[in-house]
Design a protein around this motif. Sequence first.
Motif, PDB file in Angstrom:
ATOM      1  N   VAL A  80       0.826  -1.210   0.000  1.00 57.43           N
ATOM      2  CA  VAL A  80       0.000   0.000   0.000  1.00 57.43           C
ATOM      3  C   VAL A  80       0.860   1.260   0.000  1.00 57.43           C
ATOM      4  O   VAL A  80       0.569   2.221  -0.720  1.00 57.43           O
ATOM      5  CB  VAL A  80      -0.969  -0.015   1.203  1.00 57.43           C
ATOM      6  CG1 VAL A  80      -1.617   1.358   1.391  1.00 57.43           C
ATOM      7  CG2 VAL A  80      -2.048  -1.078   1.003  1.00 57.43           C
ATOM      8  N   CYS A  81       1.917   1.281   0.797  1.00 57.81           N
ATOM      9  CA  CYS A  81       2.776   2.474   0.841  1.00 57.81           C
ATOM     10  C   CYS A  81       3.415   2.723  -0.522  1.00 57.81           C
ATOM     11  O   CYS A  81       3.511   3.874  -0.968  1.00 57.81           O
ATOM     12  CB  CYS A  81       3.850   2.312   1.918  1.00 57.81           C
ATOM     13  SG  CYS A  81       4.887   3.781   2.119  1.00 57.81           S
ATOM     14  N   TYR A  82       3.846   1.662  -1.184  1.00 62.66           N
ATOM     15  CA  TYR A  82       4.436   1.841  -2.508  1.00 62.66           C
ATOM     16  C   TYR A  82       3.421   2.477  -3.453  1.00 62.66           C
ATOM     17  O   TYR A  82       3.750   3.389  -4.219  1.00 62.66           O
ATOM     18  CB  TYR A  82       4.903   0.499  -3.070  1.00 62.66           C
ATOM     19  CG  TYR A  82       5.495   0.630  -4.451  1.00 62.66           C
ATOM     20  CD1 TYR A  82       6.822   1.026  -4.620  1.00 62.66           C
ATOM     21  CD2 TYR A  82       4.723   0.422  -5.594  1.00 62.66           C
ATOM     22  CE1 TYR A  82       7.363   1.193  -5.890  1.00 62.66           C
ATOM     23  CE2 TYR A  82       5.254   0.587  -6.864  1.00 62.66           C
ATOM     24  CZ  TYR A  82       6.569   0.974  -7.000  1.00 62.66           C
ATOM     25  OH  TYR A  82       7.107   1.156  -8.254  1.00 62.66           O
ATOM     26  N   ASN A  83       2.171   2.013  -3.396  1.00 56.81           N
ATOM     27  CA  ASN A  83       1.141   2.536  -4.286  1.00 56.81           C
ATOM     28  C   ASN A  83       0.757   3.969  -3.959  1.00 56.81           C
ATOM     29  O   ASN A  83       0.473   4.766  -4.855  1.00 56.81           O
ATOM     30  CB  ASN A  83      -0.092   1.634  -4.228  1.00 56.81           C
ATOM     31  CG  ASN A  83      -0.007   0.469  -5.180  1.00 56.81           C
ATOM     32  OD1 ASN A  83      -0.286   0.602  -6.369  1.00 56.81           O
ATOM     33  ND2 ASN A  83       0.423  -0.674  -4.677  1.00 56.81           N
ATOM     34  N   CYS A  84       0.736   4.313  -2.659  1.00 56.50           N
ATOM     35  CA  CYS A  84       0.310   5.655  -2.253  1.00 56.50           C
ATOM     36  C   CYS A  84       1.410   6.704  -2.407  1.00 56.50           C
ATOM     37  O   CYS A  84       1.104   7.885  -2.590  1.00 56.50           O
ATOM     38  CB  CYS A  84      -0.163   5.629  -0.800  1.00 56.50           C
ATOM     39  SG  CYS A  84      -1.693   4.717  -0.533  1.00 56.50           S
ATOM     40  N   VAL A  85       2.681   6.264  -2.318  1.00 58.13           N
ATOM     41  CA  VAL A  85       3.768   7.241  -2.267  1.00 58.13           C
ATOM     42  C   VAL A  85       4.881   6.944  -3.263  1.00 58.13           C
ATOM     43  O   VAL A  85       5.154   7.734  -4.174  1.00 58.13           O
ATOM     44  CB  VAL A  85       4.355   7.325  -0.835  1.00 58.13           C
ATOM     45  CG1 VAL A  85       5.474   8.368  -0.778  1.00 58.13           C
ATOM     46  CG2 VAL A  85       3.269   7.651   0.179  1.00 58.13           C
ATOM     47  N   ASP A  86       5.544   5.810  -3.116  1.00 56.56           N
ATOM     48  CA  ASP A  86       6.783   5.546  -3.863  1.00 56.56           C
ATOM     49  C   ASP A  86       6.591   5.590  -5.378  1.00 56.56           C
ATOM     50  O   ASP A  86       7.437   6.145  -6.094  1.00 56.56           O
ATOM     51  CB  ASP A  86       7.362   4.190  -3.460  1.00 56.56           C
ATOM     52  CG  ASP A  86       7.860   4.176  -2.032  1.00 56.56           C
ATOM     53  OD1 ASP A  86       9.074   3.978  -1.818  1.00 56.56           O
ATOM     54  OD2 ASP A  86       7.044   4.379  -1.115  1.00 56.56           O
ATOM     55  N   ARG A  87       5.514   5.008  -5.868  1.00 60.40           N
ATOM     56  CA  ARG A  87       5.354   4.982  -7.327  1.00 60.40           C
ATOM     57  C   ARG A  87       5.145   6.381  -7.895  1.00 60.40           C
ATOM     58  O   ARG A  87       5.488   6.650  -9.045  1.00 60.40           O
ATOM     59  CB  ARG A  87       4.221   4.045  -7.739  1.00 60.40           C
ATOM     60  CG  ARG A  87       2.825   4.464  -7.310  1.00 60.40           C
ATOM     61  CD  ARG A  87       1.780   3.601  -8.004  1.00 60.40           C
ATOM     62  NE  ARG A  87       0.436   3.908  -7.543  1.00 60.40           N
ATOM     63  CZ  ARG A  87      -0.662   3.578  -8.220  1.00 60.40           C
ATOM     64  NH1 ARG A  87      -0.562   2.980  -9.394  1.00 60.40           N
ATOM     65  NH2 ARG A  87      -1.851   3.868  -7.732  1.00 60.40           N
ATOM     66  N   HIS A  88       4.594   7.280  -7.082  1.00 56.67           N
ATOM     67  CA  HIS A  88       4.418   8.664  -7.545  1.00 56.67           C
ATOM     68  C   HIS A  88       5.755   9.408  -7.561  1.00 56.67           C
ATOM     69  O   HIS A  88       6.011  10.209  -8.467  1.00 56.67           O
ATOM     70  CB  HIS A  88       3.415   9.382  -6.648  1.00 56.67           C
ATOM     71  CG  HIS A  88       2.072   8.711  -6.621  1.00 56.67           C
ATOM     72  ND1 HIS A  88       1.354   8.449  -7.761  1.00 56.67           N
ATOM     73  CD2 HIS A  88       1.326   8.234  -5.589  1.00 56.67           C
ATOM     74  CE1 HIS A  88       0.220   7.844  -7.446  1.00 56.67           C
ATOM     75  NE2 HIS A  88       0.185   7.702  -6.134  1.00 56.67           N
ATOM     76  N   VAL A  89       6.589   9.126  -6.561  1.00 59.17           N
ATOM     77  CA  VAL A  89       7.926   9.715  -6.554  1.00 59.17           C
ATOM     78  C   VAL A  89       8.716   9.213  -7.758  1.00 59.17           C
ATOM     79  O   VAL A  89       9.355   9.990  -8.480  1.00 59.17           O
ATOM     80  CB  VAL A  89       8.665   9.372  -5.242  1.00 59.17           C
ATOM     81  CG1 VAL A  89      10.119   9.847  -5.304  1.00 59.17           C
ATOM     82  CG2 VAL A  89       7.959  10.000  -4.050  1.00 59.17           C
TER      83      VAL A  89
END
Length: 313
Positions: A80-89
């Motif tokens: 979930v964290c990857y989807n909410c934050v990392d992939r946007h970065v």
Amino acid sequence: MSDVTPGRHAIETLQVEKRRYPPDPAFTKQANAGPEIYEKGFDEFWTEESKRIAFFEPWSRLYEWKPPYAKWFLGGKLNVCYNCVDRHVEGGLRDKVAYFWEGEPEDDRHEITFGQLQKDIVRFANALKKLGVKKGTHVGIYMGMIPELPVAMLACTRIGAPFTVVFGGFSGESLSGRLNDMQCEVLLTQDEGWRRGNRVALKANADAALDASPTVTRCVVVKRTGGDVHMLEGRDVWAHDIQKDVSDDPQTCACEPMESEDLLYLLYTSGTTAKPKGIIHTTAGYLVGVSTTHHYIFDVKPNSIYWCAADIG
């Protein structure tokens, strides 16, 4: 009015609403939802919607439905964290604002970019790992609406620790009931909160709860007001202290691959009429559902600003 069969219960329809309010044509033209979505079959629709989410490993079965239980996107792995934050970065949005935060007192406000949010989450996650929090550790969160609250939630999802967020207006007794039900090992809270200009004794309430919560062994306290609070040696630690010597580099805290049906969080009912019930939210189905809702129902677009005044708990 419907007929009632003798010996059986039925719902009587006293009023039937037949009025229709068509949307403005200009809005319809630019809306995310178009009439074509109604032409798709159930399986086709949700298969397509799952593509909004980044899976580390693709799912192999759309769903397993045995009423009242349902499992979604079986076989997939994601975070979930990857989807909410990392992939946007990673997608070039490092400097885009993720949150406009308006706090209390009135002039307390921040603009938090995706890049800064990622650093804050990684630092918090590494601090939690230093305390022994890992995949499968149950965490309770009892805070006011401060930036550290979503950071704490996303830090837990990053390392695979299921959590429950308890409304900061609840009593110590209400908090302990939820901590015990989920068998939380760690509590994240703050010294005090602000509500309408008054201080809310969150840590004092947490202390009362922990006296009746034997499974909780560590309590992390965020400094918000700077008020004087009791810190129990060996159990309580300040959030800023445990984050002093940890890295905020995403490479030092990779996102934990989670099964689609792994527990993400529990959200408890208010308990107004009976013992609070923990509603299970798993990983993939919940995330796809939330993403789909924001796209079609809230009509969120890349440059939209979505405002919410609800308390996370």
